[in-house]
Design an enzyme around this catalytic site. Sequence first.
Site, PDB file in Angstrom:
ATOM      1  N   HIS A 196       0.761  -1.253   0.131  1.00  0.00           N
ATOM      2  CA  HIS A 196       0.154   0.003  -0.097  1.00  0.00           C
ATOM      3  C   HIS A 196       0.901   1.353  -0.011  1.00  0.00           C
ATOM      4  O   HIS A 196       1.911   1.248   0.517  1.00  0.00           O
ATOM      5  CB  HIS A 196      -0.771  -0.005   1.160  1.00  0.00           C
ATOM      6  CG  HIS A 196      -1.720   0.813   1.399  1.00  0.00           C
ATOM      7  ND1 HIS A 196      -1.488   2.414   1.961  1.00  0.00           N
ATOM      8  CD2 HIS A 196      -3.392   1.017   1.030  1.00  0.00           C
ATOM      9  CE1 HIS A 196      -2.646   3.128   1.704  1.00  0.00           C
ATOM     10  NE2 HIS A 196      -3.670   2.355   1.531  1.00  0.00           N
ATOM     11  N   ASP A 206       2.990  -3.895   8.267  1.00  0.00           N
ATOM     12  CA  ASP A 206       1.704  -3.092   7.884  1.00  0.00           C
ATOM     13  C   ASP A 206       0.543  -4.089   8.072  1.00  0.00           C
ATOM     14  O   ASP A 206       0.367  -4.894   7.429  1.00  0.00           O
ATOM     15  CB  ASP A 206       1.858  -2.605   6.448  1.00  0.00           C
ATOM     16  CG  ASP A 206       0.640  -2.224   6.012  1.00  0.00           C
ATOM     17  OD1 ASP A 206      -0.519  -2.009   6.971  1.00  0.00           O
ATOM     18  OD2 ASP A 206       0.184  -1.633   4.735  1.00  0.00           O
ATOM     19  N   GLN A 228      -4.484  -4.771   6.733  1.00  0.00           N
ATOM     20  CA  GLN A 228      -5.473  -5.491   6.355  1.00  0.00           C
ATOM     21  C   GLN A 228      -5.718  -7.006   7.126  1.00  0.00           C
ATOM     22  O   GLN A 228      -6.229  -7.813   6.737  1.00  0.00           O
ATOM     23  CB  GLN A 228      -5.101  -5.865   4.729  1.00  0.00           C
ATOM     24  CG  GLN A 228      -5.359  -4.555   3.931  1.00  0.00           C
ATOM     25  CD  GLN A 228      -6.436  -4.028   3.834  1.00  0.00           C
ATOM     26  OE1 GLN A 228      -7.614  -4.986   4.125  1.00  0.00           O
ATOM     27  NE2 GLN A 228      -6.819  -2.796   3.482  1.00  0.00           N
ATOM     28  N   LYS A 263     -10.873  -0.085   9.981  1.00  0.00           N
ATOM     29  CA  LYS A 263     -10.914  -1.461   9.287  1.00  0.00           C
ATOM     30  C   LYS A 263     -11.358  -2.490  10.109  1.00  0.00           C
ATOM     31  O   LYS A 263     -11.336  -3.563   9.763  1.00  0.00           O
ATOM     32  CB  LYS A 263      -9.512  -1.612   8.315  1.00  0.00           C
ATOM     33  CG  LYS A 263      -9.264  -0.562   7.354  1.00  0.00           C
ATOM     34  CD  LYS A 263      -8.089  -1.113   6.645  1.00  0.00           C
ATOM     35  CE  LYS A 263      -7.348   0.247   5.883  1.00  0.00           C
ATOM     36  NZ  LYS A 263      -8.100   0.592   4.725  1.00  0.00           N
ATOM     37  N   CYS A 265      -4.709   2.072  -3.856  1.00  0.00           N
ATOM     38  CA  CYS A 265      -3.799   2.545  -3.380  1.00  0.00           C
ATOM     39  C   CYS A 265      -2.381   1.797  -3.552  1.00  0.00           C
ATOM     40  O   CYS A 265      -1.294   1.666  -2.840  1.00  0.00           O
ATOM     41  CB  CYS A 265      -3.828   2.850  -2.046  1.00  0.00           C
ATOM     42  SG  CYS A 265      -5.002   4.222  -1.524  1.00  0.00           S
TER      43      CYS A 265
END
Lengths: 398, 113
Positions: free
Chosen positions: A112, A189, A192, A215, A353
């Site tokens: 991302h 990261d 997600q 999220k 993104c």
Amino acid sequence: MNRENFPILKENMIYFDNGATSLKPECVIKAMVDYYRNYPANIHRGDYEISLKASDAYEQVRNKVVKFIHATSHEEIVFTSGTTDGMNKIVFGFMKDYLNDGDEILLTKAEHASNVLPWLELSRTKKINLKYIPLNDQYELELEKVKEAITDKTKVISLAAITNVVGDIRPIHEIGMLCQEKGILFVVDGAQSVPHQKTDVQKDNIDFLVFSAHKMLGPNGVGVLYGKKKYLEALRPLEYGGGMNQSFDSDGQVEYKSLPTRLEAGTPPIGEVIGLGKAIDYLESIGMDNISAYEKDLKKYLVSKLEELDTIILYNKKSDSGVLAFNIKGIFSQDTAIYLDHYHICVRAGNHCAKALKEEMNIKNTCRISLYFYNTKEEIDRFIEVLKKSNDLYKIIL
Amino acid sequence: MANTNNESCIDNIDIELKIEDGKIVDANFDGEACAISTSATSILLQKIIGKTKEEAKELLQNYANMIEEEEYDKEKLEELIVYDEIYLQPNRKKCALLPKETIDKIFKKIDES
């Protein structure tokens, strides 16, 4: 499952854009309203009841995060405004000092923007080398390729645990072990992954982890930066001001607070942090393992149904997470998304993104479905029916 | 030549104009964009071929007025009139205006050179 907890799902809407943001259950909304209505005080400085209550509630969320991601102490948990903020704090507050000329950072082209642009920006002022680990023909990252990409100059590996377009679940534990063995810092990261699967920063040897509340059923404007204590101690604040200082005078004598408060300048979004706490309670009540198993099953069902349609191109059907990128043959992805919206089906069109990924996929834009536990097979069936009659797409959208 | 990326979505169009003796003699476009952007670009380019820069500017302005719900001359737009209800989908106005924005860029470049 648990659809009754999401008031918006009572409407005739299918929400397939959970990679962008998730829906919010009633309990999260209530927890925030309760704060704003009943104890809307600032934290860490009031000697009156509602301020103490707010401070307690805020700090309790920190402890919930510690347990949720299996960190060791509240000092390792910093509230941020989200994943992007967290990545910028890591790169400009820590890596800028930590890295030397010639050091290598390993990324992939499926990352991302928030895990690429801070590094690219740093590389303009510092002679660090960004290297992209090659992906396989399904645009996934394999452990072997990570091993091959490491050199004696590799100082950092920075990866999404689950990518937001390809949706491959990366072998985070194995990469973490590799980093430990080689003395490489491991930045993850988790935007997600944290909402969808169990996270264990200790077991996986994660040095820094960032993720966003919105999220994972929580509100906007809040995220978490986890860092091993020794690294957070060395992380320079990027913001200076209220809340983070112990004392100062006009001559420049300044003493900053200890971790994690030192890295939380200004009044934080207290109600939203409390909302994140409630979201964590809620996710834990379902069980992260149950959530990932359910989504895996749902994704398989979605792929099997889409494969029956010869008008659909699938780009990442093998990946295990609930993310699926597709196009209708010959139709621009945005036109597809607008068509689906006509039937109250929310999907995302674009490059999501991950703009460097187009260099790998040779295709710029896709539609993306990203599932969550409140999606169902019935919704997928309805979606398939709509796709089946998409030969009248232009009649609908024009 | 000029390119416009629609910042609010993912449309991306390149337009090339060939101008000889003040007249647009040829025009083409390339890119990836939604049905509204691509069709509007296609029709607009056909319309401006054979026109002077000033005539083309006038046509584009008339077209933009229609999209933006301002006063416009229906007669001059001919088949471009198919976009007269785009305003009902406000988020698509930018798609319909993408070719105008791009051609304006070309004219600006010419004016400045």
